[in-house]
Motif scaffolding. Sequence first.
Motif, PDB file in Angstrom:
ATOM      1  N   PRO A 262       0.840  -1.197   0.000  1.00  0.00           N
ATOM      2  CA  PRO A 262       0.000   0.000   0.000  1.00  0.00           C
ATOM      3  C   PRO A 262       0.882   1.256   0.000  1.00  0.00           C
ATOM      4  O   PRO A 262       1.895   1.314   0.676  1.00  0.00           O
ATOM      5  CB  PRO A 262      -0.799  -0.106   1.299  1.00  0.00           C
ATOM      6  N   GLY A 263       0.484   2.211  -0.816  1.00  0.00           N
ATOM      7  CA  GLY A 263       1.252   3.441  -0.934  1.00  0.00           C
ATOM      8  C   GLY A 263       2.178   3.451  -2.138  1.00  0.00           C
ATOM      9  O   GLY A 263       2.579   4.507  -2.608  1.00  0.00           O
ATOM     10  N   GLN A 264       2.533   2.270  -2.642  1.00  0.00           N
ATOM     11  CA  GLN A 264       3.361   2.220  -3.843  1.00  0.00           C
ATOM     12  C   GLN A 264       2.491   2.495  -5.060  1.00  0.00           C
ATOM     13  O   GLN A 264       1.326   2.096  -5.109  1.00  0.00           O
ATOM     14  CB  GLN A 264       4.036   0.848  -4.002  1.00  0.00           C
ATOM     15  N   ARG A 265       3.079   3.165  -6.040  1.00  0.00           N
ATOM     16  CA  ARG A 265       2.350   3.499  -7.263  1.00  0.00           C
ATOM     17  C   ARG A 265       1.877   2.215  -7.956  1.00  0.00           C
ATOM     18  O   ARG A 265       2.657   1.302  -8.198  1.00  0.00           O
ATOM     19  CB  ARG A 265       3.248   4.303  -8.186  1.00  0.00           C
ATOM     20  N   GLY A 266       0.587   2.147  -8.250  1.00  0.00           N
ATOM     21  CA  GLY A 266       0.014   0.996  -8.933  1.00  0.00           C
ATOM     22  C   GLY A 266      -0.540  -0.072  -8.005  1.00  0.00           C
ATOM     23  O   GLY A 266      -1.087  -1.071  -8.460  1.00  0.00           O
ATOM     24  N   PHE A 267      -0.412   0.111  -6.683  1.00  0.00           N
ATOM     25  CA  PHE A 267      -0.909  -0.888  -5.727  1.00  0.00           C
ATOM     26  C   PHE A 267      -2.392  -1.171  -5.954  1.00  0.00           C
ATOM     27  O   PHE A 267      -3.191  -0.274  -6.175  1.00  0.00           O
ATOM     28  CB  PHE A 267      -0.706  -0.382  -4.293  1.00  0.00           C
ATOM     29  N   MET A 268      -2.742  -2.430  -5.916  1.00  0.00           N
ATOM     30  CA  MET A 268      -4.139  -2.856  -6.003  1.00  0.00           C
ATOM     31  C   MET A 268      -4.422  -3.808  -4.867  1.00  0.00           C
ATOM     32  O   MET A 268      -3.548  -4.585  -4.494  1.00  0.00           O
ATOM     33  CB  MET A 268      -4.415  -3.558  -7.337  1.00  0.00           C
ATOM     34  N   PRO A 269      -5.589  -3.785  -4.325  1.00  0.00           N
ATOM     35  CA  PRO A 269      -6.735  -2.967  -4.700  1.00  0.00           C
ATOM     36  C   PRO A 269      -6.614  -1.554  -4.134  1.00  0.00           C
ATOM     37  O   PRO A 269      -6.359  -1.379  -2.935  1.00  0.00           O
ATOM     38  CB  PRO A 269      -7.924  -3.692  -4.095  1.00  0.00           C
ATOM     39  N   ALA A 270      -6.736  -0.584  -4.998  1.00  0.00           N
ATOM     40  CA  ALA A 270      -6.574   0.818  -4.627  1.00  0.00           C
ATOM     41  C   ALA A 270      -7.554   1.192  -3.513  1.00  0.00           C
ATOM     42  O   ALA A 270      -8.702   0.764  -3.509  1.00  0.00           O
ATOM     43  CB  ALA A 270      -6.811   1.709  -5.843  1.00  0.00           C
ATOM     44  N   ARG A 271      -7.069   1.964  -2.573  1.00  0.00           N
ATOM     45  CA  ARG A 271      -7.866   2.469  -1.441  1.00  0.00           C
ATOM     46  C   ARG A 271      -8.448   1.351  -0.574  1.00  0.00           C
ATOM     47  O   ARG A 271      -9.446   1.539   0.109  1.00  0.00           O
ATOM     48  CB  ARG A 271      -8.977   3.409  -1.925  1.00  0.00           C
ATOM     49  N   HIS A 272      -7.849   0.193  -0.618  1.00  0.00           N
ATOM     50  CA  HIS A 272      -8.275  -0.945   0.210  1.00  0.00           C
ATOM     51  C   HIS A 272      -7.036  -1.597   0.800  1.00  0.00           C
ATOM     52  O   HIS A 272      -5.931  -1.403   0.304  1.00  0.00           O
ATOM     53  CB  HIS A 272      -9.059  -1.967  -0.627  1.00  0.00           C
ATOM     54  N   PRO A 273      -7.193  -2.425   1.839  1.00  0.00           N
ATOM     55  CA  PRO A 273      -6.025  -3.126   2.399  1.00  0.00           C
ATOM     56  C   PRO A 273      -5.455  -4.138   1.409  1.00  0.00           C
ATOM     57  O   PRO A 273      -6.145  -4.586   0.490  1.00  0.00           O
ATOM     58  CB  PRO A 273      -6.593  -3.854   3.619  1.00  0.00           C
ATOM     59  N   LYS A 274      -4.212  -4.467   1.609  1.00  0.00           N
ATOM     60  CA  LYS A 274      -3.546  -5.471   0.769  1.00  0.00           C
ATOM     61  C   LYS A 274      -4.290  -6.794   0.885  1.00  0.00           C
ATOM     62  O   LYS A 274      -4.790  -7.149   1.952  1.00  0.00           O
ATOM     63  CB  LYS A 274      -2.097  -5.635   1.232  1.00  0.00           C
ATOM     64  N   LEU A 275      -4.368  -7.505  -0.227  1.00  0.00           N
ATOM     65  CA  LEU A 275      -5.021  -8.815  -0.224  1.00  0.00           C
ATOM     66  C   LEU A 275      -4.223  -9.779   0.652  1.00  0.00           C
ATOM     67  O   LEU A 275      -2.999  -9.677   0.763  1.00  0.00           O
ATOM     68  CB  LEU A 275      -5.115  -9.371  -1.641  1.00  0.00           C
ATOM     69  N   ALA A 276      -4.914 -10.728   1.247  1.00  0.00           N
ATOM     70  CA  ALA A 276      -4.256 -11.762   2.053  1.00  0.00           C
ATOM     71  C   ALA A 276      -3.302 -12.563   1.170  1.00  0.00           C
ATOM     72  O   ALA A 276      -3.541 -12.743  -0.029  1.00  0.00           O
ATOM     73  CB  ALA A 276      -5.303 -12.685   2.675  1.00  0.00           C
ATOM     74  N   ASP A 277      -2.224 -13.037   1.760  1.00  0.00           N
ATOM     75  CA  ASP A 277      -1.251 -13.837   1.011  1.00  0.00           C
ATOM     76  C   ASP A 277      -1.908 -15.040   0.348  1.00  0.00           C
ATOM     77  O   ASP A 277      -1.535 -15.424  -0.762  1.00  0.00           O
ATOM     78  CB  ASP A 277      -0.118 -14.307   1.924  1.00  0.00           C
ATOM     79  N   SER A 278      -2.884 -15.640   1.009  1.00  0.00           N
ATOM     80  CA  SER A 278      -3.555 -16.804   0.429  1.00  0.00           C
ATOM     81  C   SER A 278      -4.329 -16.425  -0.833  1.00  0.00           C
ATOM     82  O   SER A 278      -4.413 -17.213  -1.769  1.00  0.00           O
ATOM     83  CB  SER A 278      -4.480 -17.452   1.458  1.00  0.00           C
ATOM     84  N   VAL A 279      -4.873 -15.219  -0.891  1.00  0.00           N
ATOM     85  CA  VAL A 279      -5.591 -14.760  -2.090  1.00  0.00           C
ATOM     86  C   VAL A 279      -4.579 -14.499  -3.206  1.00  0.00           C
ATOM     87  O   VAL A 279      -4.801 -14.890  -4.360  1.00  0.00           O
ATOM     88  CB  VAL A 279      -6.421 -13.493  -1.785  1.00  0.00           C
ATOM     89  N   ILE A 280      -3.468 -13.873  -2.873  1.00  0.00           N
ATOM     90  CA  ILE A 280      -2.429 -13.624  -3.875  1.00  0.00           C
ATOM     91  C   ILE A 280      -1.910 -14.942  -4.425  1.00  0.00           C
ATOM     92  O   ILE A 280      -1.671 -15.075  -5.631  1.00  0.00           O
ATOM     93  CB  ILE A 280      -1.282 -12.783  -3.257  1.00  0.00           C
ATOM     94  N   GLN A 281      -1.785 -15.946  -3.569  1.00  0.00           N
ATOM     95  CA  GLN A 281      -1.312 -17.257  -4.022  1.00  0.00           C
ATOM     96  C   GLN A 281      -2.273 -17.924  -5.007  1.00  0.00           C
ATOM     97  O   GLN A 281      -1.843 -18.701  -5.859  1.00  0.00           O
ATOM     98  CB  GLN A 281      -1.043 -18.180  -2.830  1.00  0.00           C
ATOM     99  N   VAL A 282      -3.556 -17.615  -4.920  1.00  0.00           N
ATOM    100  CA  VAL A 282      -4.523 -18.154  -5.890  1.00  0.00           C
ATOM    101  C   VAL A 282      -4.168 -17.619  -7.278  1.00  0.00           C
ATOM    102  O   VAL A 282      -4.141 -18.377  -8.255  1.00  0.00           O
ATOM    103  CB  VAL A 282      -5.975 -17.801  -5.498  1.00  0.00           C
ATOM    104  N   PHE A 283      -3.875 -16.329  -7.386  1.00  0.00           N
ATOM    105  CA  PHE A 283      -3.472 -15.740  -8.671  1.00  0.00           C
ATOM    106  C   PHE A 283      -2.197 -16.411  -9.196  1.00  0.00           C
ATOM    107  O   PHE A 283      -2.131 -16.811 -10.355  1.00  0.00           O
ATOM    108  CB  PHE A 283      -3.205 -14.233  -8.511  1.00  0.00           C
ATOM    109  N   VAL A 284      -1.198 -16.502  -8.337  1.00  0.00           N
ATOM    110  CA  VAL A 284       0.101 -17.059  -8.722  1.00  0.00           C
ATOM    111  C   VAL A 284      -0.044 -18.520  -9.142  1.00  0.00           C
ATOM    112  O   VAL A 284       0.505 -18.948 -10.169  1.00  0.00           O
ATOM    113  CB  VAL A 284       1.116 -16.902  -7.562  1.00  0.00           C
ATOM    114  N   LYS A 285      -0.788 -19.294  -8.368  1.00  0.00           N
ATOM    115  CA  LYS A 285      -0.959 -20.722  -8.674  1.00  0.00           C
ATOM    116  C   LYS A 285      -1.770 -20.926  -9.942  1.00  0.00           C
ATOM    117  O   LYS A 285      -1.499 -21.834 -10.721  1.00  0.00           O
ATOM    118  CB  LYS A 285      -1.602 -21.451  -7.492  1.00  0.00           C
TER     119      LYS A 285
END
Length: 115
Positions: free
Chosen positions: A83-106
């Motif tokens: 959060p705070g880095q240019r391009g961070f998503m989801p904008a204006r929301h907390p960072k997604l849980a690592d388990s959610v990010i892992q769904v994308f990666v997997k």
Amino acid sequence: MKKIYVLVLLACAVLLQYCATKKESAKIKVPAKITYAANMQGVLQNSCSPCHFPPQGNKTPLNTYAAAVKNVDESIRRINLEPGQRGFMPARHPKLADSVIQVFVKWKADGLLEK
């Protein structure tokens, strides 16, 4: 009197162990094989709407399999930012849980399966 204090302290300790909060609702169990229909579609709807879902969203659409595949690399890059880095998503929301990010990666690692 000392026994009463010990008893009260013990009772408080027992009660306080049940007061801990857990973020279990934000975690997603990553299945063996990720497919768009079974896994990604729901994750995208929960994490990326309404901004990336027409007609409300005016950002890069992620509402179809083809659009999700086309933008998977950029999506993974942006959800991994802090959060705070240019391009961070989801904008204006907390960072997604690592388990959610892992769904994308997997999903990408599994070959971007549709069904």
